[in-house]
Write an enzyme that holds these catalytic residues in place. Structure first.
Site, PDB file in Angstrom:
ATOM      1  N   ARG A  28      55.169  83.485  14.387  1.00  0.00           N
ATOM      2  CA  ARG A  28      56.308  82.713  13.624  1.00  0.00           C
ATOM      3  C   ARG A  28      57.388  82.243  14.672  1.00  0.00           C
ATOM      4  O   ARG A  28      58.187  81.620  14.188  1.00  0.00           O
ATOM      5  CB  ARG A  28      57.185  84.091  13.182  1.00  0.00           C
ATOM      6  CG  ARG A  28      56.394  84.814  11.880  1.00  0.00           C
ATOM      7  CD  ARG A  28      56.940  85.886  11.535  1.00  0.00           C
ATOM      8  NE  ARG A  28      58.161  85.576  10.755  1.00  0.00           N
ATOM      9  CZ  ARG A  28      57.980  85.248   9.599  1.00  0.00           C
ATOM     10  NH1 ARG A  28      56.970  85.243   8.595  1.00  0.00           N
ATOM     11  NH2 ARG A  28      59.389  84.691   8.803  1.00  0.00           N
ATOM     12  N   ASN A 102      66.804  86.547  11.564  1.00  0.00           N
ATOM     13  CA  ASN A 102      65.762  85.449  11.143  1.00  0.00           C
ATOM     14  C   ASN A 102      66.399  84.723  10.108  1.00  0.00           C
ATOM     15  O   ASN A 102      66.756  85.213   8.960  1.00  0.00           O
ATOM     16  CB  ASN A 102      64.441  85.842  10.547  1.00  0.00           C
ATOM     17  CG  ASN A 102      63.408  84.742  10.011  1.00  0.00           C
ATOM     18  OD1 ASN A 102      63.835  83.581  10.457  1.00  0.00           O
ATOM     19  ND2 ASN A 102      62.689  84.905   9.109  1.00  0.00           N
ATOM     20  N   GLY A 103      66.623  83.427  10.315  1.00  0.00           N
ATOM     21  CA  GLY A 103      67.419  82.611   9.099  1.00  0.00           C
ATOM     22  C   GLY A 103      68.419  81.840   9.773  1.00  0.00           C
ATOM     23  O   GLY A 103      68.558  81.542  11.083  1.00  0.00           O
ATOM     24  N   GLU A 480      44.742  66.306   4.383  1.00  0.00           N
ATOM     25  CA  GLU A 480      44.723  67.692   5.045  1.00  0.00           C
ATOM     26  C   GLU A 480      44.012  67.509   6.425  1.00  0.00           C
ATOM     27  O   GLU A 480      44.412  68.167   7.580  1.00  0.00           O
ATOM     28  CB  GLU A 480      43.950  68.508   4.013  1.00  0.00           C
ATOM     29  CG  GLU A 480      43.705  69.928   4.773  1.00  0.00           C
ATOM     30  CD  GLU A 480      45.115  70.749   5.151  1.00  0.00           C
ATOM     31  OE1 GLU A 480      45.108  71.448   5.931  1.00  0.00           O
ATOM     32  OE2 GLU A 480      46.029  70.143   4.632  1.00  0.00           O
ATOM     33  N   GLU A 487      48.755  68.392  13.856  1.00  0.00           N
ATOM     34  CA  GLU A 487      49.553  69.611  14.085  1.00  0.00           C
ATOM     35  C   GLU A 487      49.173  70.398  15.265  1.00  0.00           C
ATOM     36  O   GLU A 487      49.789  71.034  15.893  1.00  0.00           O
ATOM     37  CB  GLU A 487      49.684  70.403  12.855  1.00  0.00           C
ATOM     38  CG  GLU A 487      48.627  71.117  12.268  1.00  0.00           C
ATOM     39  CD  GLU A 487      49.047  72.187  11.052  1.00  0.00           C
ATOM     40  OE1 GLU A 487      50.262  72.839  11.053  1.00  0.00           O
ATOM     41  OE2 GLU A 487      48.181  72.134  10.061  1.00  0.00           O
ATOM     42  N   HIS A 503      46.088  47.090   2.278  1.00  0.00           N
ATOM     43  CA  HIS A 503      47.484  46.492   2.039  1.00  0.00           C
ATOM     44  C   HIS A 503      48.230  46.666   3.239  1.00  0.00           C
ATOM     45  O   HIS A 503      49.622  46.984   2.830  1.00  0.00           O
ATOM     46  CB  HIS A 503      47.840  47.405   0.603  1.00  0.00           C
ATOM     47  CG  HIS A 503      47.074  47.221  -0.577  1.00  0.00           C
ATOM     48  ND1 HIS A 503      47.110  45.976  -1.148  1.00  0.00           N
ATOM     49  CD2 HIS A 503      46.282  48.061  -1.015  1.00  0.00           C
ATOM     50  CE1 HIS A 503      46.253  46.072  -2.242  1.00  0.00           C
ATOM     51  NE2 HIS A 503      45.687  47.595  -2.165  1.00  0.00           N
ATOM     52  N   LYS A 603      54.505  79.400  11.535  1.00  0.00           N
ATOM     53  CA  LYS A 603      53.698  79.702  10.243  1.00  0.00           C
ATOM     54  C   LYS A 603      54.431  79.604   9.006  1.00  0.00           C
ATOM     55  O   LYS A 603      54.104  79.008   7.850  1.00  0.00           O
ATOM     56  CB  LYS A 603      53.130  80.853  10.595  1.00  0.00           C
ATOM     57  CG  LYS A 603      52.015  81.394   9.044  1.00  0.00           C
ATOM     58  CD  LYS A 603      50.811  80.619   9.546  1.00  0.00           C
ATOM     59  CE  LYS A 603      49.864  80.622   8.159  1.00  0.00           C
ATOM     60  NZ  LYS A 603      48.931  79.619   8.272  1.00  0.00           N
TER      61      LYS A 603
END
Ligand code: AGP
Length: 608
Positions: A28, A102-103, A480, A487, A503, A603
């Site tokens: 995280r 967290n935030g 995807e 990433e 195009h 994540k």
């Protein structure tokens, strides 16, 4: 996008619990890490620094001094650079109150100014540090620790999951939640709080999720929940999780991402074992919807894009895929009471998705959810939801949750098609048989292509541009595949419908640029062949994913990845994404990167 954890128990094992839990939370955020314990002589000891857990622990030793109460934090910087000063836990002027958060506190600047005017000294540039100073003021005003935290959080604007300990009352942890996820864990001798389940899974299987606007008091005797708005007690349901610890750990693979790629046959089997009544319920809501919006971010959005082809092709339903962060701008004024929003989010906590859901709820639209996280916010704001049962996904790059999302969405589209009588029995049986075969098909693809992909990764790891092209439903696969490579390898990459290349984008092609084509034997094949020739004519190196034995396409390929024959068109993204997940993984490893912890990413994106 940080991870917080707390432990209070009868035994002096808090350091170990927090240390191990932080390791499981590191996906995280890994800018900095810290721990606070209350130890001998009622002293608050804070150890923190910038860097990953292993590095910081070797310098500071998180396992001493021993304690029965501790809180910890891993950080993904939003306010203030990744430095020791900005690492959590943050403390008040006296160093008697420690907070992990967290935030994002949106009104921190005005609160900071007010506190500095009162003489408070700040050590960091974070938004979080206002919290311990506000609590300090409340305690000075004679409030208990719980009341002090209660009055403090009432002044905060923004998102927060916090855990607070203090020498003033060394026998409790106070937690509070608004928007950011917070789980409470229960066991006989101890109680836990954490940003997610895997962090504390080795110690308990009984959990409760805190809701927005709730505060909790954890002591060695139990947990009390109260409402922040009126301070009244709340009785909370608990739920149990049957994930194995192993599932939350690496099982001998070098990285979680590779383990999770290889777990896809299992996660797809689980996605086929969902309770029919929930699939039926969601299908009925979708069937009754005047308009259907499929809303998500990142990889989950790519699943929604593929699903829009599924709903159209087999159920004749126009379902609009929308990037969640654009929903308010794109359809905010249009959505209404007769519409349905299917929000898709593996974490169930993505800020942009929850914001779009909040808006749609305000407009009385029907909210449906598809998530991988039991007890997540999305499950609590949805009228009906499905948990896809993929097990914990630790690697930042979503892999097994993507293919499981596709399989669940395909089942939903089939249900709606049957409700509307759009599929003959034969068509329905054909699709159902192929759905059931999918876990084994993926097992075959993993076995047959991994060695080849490893070789390709060695050939192309030094390239600095890739293109991913597909048509029809496999535009989603191309997007995807590109996201996976981008990433975790940081290589600039493009993806779009192969038809679009004429195009503009084709101008970028020159000799040696790798162009990956997703080319199953479906209704787009003839056109894709034309697009491949256009690219080859300009010197592109073509890597083609096509059916084994497809001579025409194999002749056009510099490298071809043989894929199983006879996959129904609407299911092709599931097997065809596997080689692209592996390619991204092995190129990341070839470039000496950590595929599990790509820079600048985390994540679960729980802030705007
Ligand atoms: C995908 O590999 C990324 N981790 C990211 O794009 C992710 O899909 C996105 O943040 C959405 O997450 P969610 O499914 O948990 O909402």
């Amino acid at each position: 996008m940080c991870g917080i954890i707390g432990f209070i128990g009868k035994d002096d094992i808090a350091n170990k619990i927090i240390f191990d839990g932080l390791k499981r939370l590191e996906y995280r955020g890994y800018d900095s890490v810290g721990i606070a314990v209350i130890s001998g002589g009622n002293r608050l000891i804070v150890k923190k620094d910038a860097g990953k857990i292993g590095e910081v622990h070797s310098k500071l030793n998180f396992l001493e001094p021993k304690s029965n109460i501790a809180i910890g934090h891993v950080r993904w910087a939003t306010h203030g650079a990744p430095t020791m000063e900005n690492a959590h836990p943050h403390v008040d002027c006296s160093g008697d109150i420690a907070v992990v958060h967290n935030g994002v506190i949106e009104n921190f600047l005005e609160l900071k100014r007010e506190l500095e005017d009162k003489g408070h000294r700040f050590r960091s540039r974070t938004d979080t540090e206002v919290i311990p100073h506000l609590i300090e003021d409340e305690i000075k005003a004679g409030r208990s620790l719980y009341e002090a935290v209660l009055h403090t959080v009432r002044r905060l604007k923004g998102s927060y999951a916090i855990a607070v300990i203090s020498t003033f009352e060394p026998d409790k942890i106070i937690c509070a939640r608004n928007e950011s996820p917070l789980i409470i864990g229960f066991s006989d001798n101890a109680f836990y709080c954490a940003s997610d389940i895997p962090a504390i899974l080795p110690y308990t299987r009984v959990f409760s999720s805190m809701d927005n606007g709730e505060i909790a008091i954890l002591t060695v005797n139990g947990v009390e929940f109260k409402s922040i708005s009126n301070g009244e007690s709340i009785s909370k349901k608990t739920f149990s999780v049957d994930w194995s610890i192993e599932l939350a750990e690496k099982q001998g693979y070098p990285h979680f991402m590779l383990k999770e790629i290889h777990e896809q046959p299992l996660s797809l089997r689980n996605a086929l074992r969902l309770q029919e009544q929930y699939l039926d319920l969601l299908a009925r809501f979708i069937d009754r919807g005047e308009r259907v919006f499929l809303v998500a971010c990142g990889t989950s959005y790519h699943a929604c894009l593929a699903a829009s082809y599924m709903f159209s092709k087999i159920a004749k339903v126009a379902a609009f895929p929308v990037i969640a962060s654009e929903f308010l701008e794109q359809y905010g004024e249009a959505i209404g009471i007769d519409d349905v929003m299917l929000a898709v989010s593996q974490s169930g906590e993505t800020y942009d998705v929850l914001k779009a859901v909040d808006h749609a709820r305000m407009k009385a639209a029907t909210i449906l959810g598809l998530t991988n996280t039991v007890g997540s916010t999305l499950t609590r704001v949805s009228r009906a939801y499905i948990v896809q049962q993929s097990g914990p996904e630790i690697g930042v790059a979503a892999t097994k949750t993507f293919t499981a999302q596709l399989l669940v969405l395909a089942q939903l589209a089939m249900k709606v098609a049957n409700l509307r009588g759009k599929l003959s029995q034969q068509e329905s049986d054909f699709l159902r048989d192929n759905l059931r075969k999918m876990p084994d098909v993926i097992g075959e693809v993993l076995n047959s292509c991994e060695e080849k992909i490893k070789k390709l990764a060695k050939i192309y790891a030094k390239k600095n541009l890739f293109l991913f092209l597909g048509r029809g439903i496999n535009v989603a696969t191309a997007l995807e595949g590109r996201l996976k490579l981008l990433e975790i390898t940081y290589i600039p990459s493009l993806a779009f419908s192969a038809a679009e290349s004429k195009h503009g984008p084709i101008s970028i092609i020159e000799s040696g640029i790798p162009v990956i084509f997703i080319a199953p034997r479906d209704s787009t094949r003839k056109d894709v062949i034309g697009n491949i020739m256009e690219m080859k004519a300009r010197g592109a190196e073509t890597i083609i994913l096509c059916e084994e034995g497809d001579k025409e396409l194999i002749e056009l390929a510099n490298h071809h990845i043989p894929m199983p024959k006879g996959i129904p068109e609407i299911l092709t993204p599931i097997p065809y994404i596997i080689p692209l997940q592996l390619l991204a993984y092995y190129i990341s490893v070839e470039r000496g990167l950590d595929p599990d912890k790509p820079r600048n990413l985390a994540k679960s994106v729980t802030v705007p």
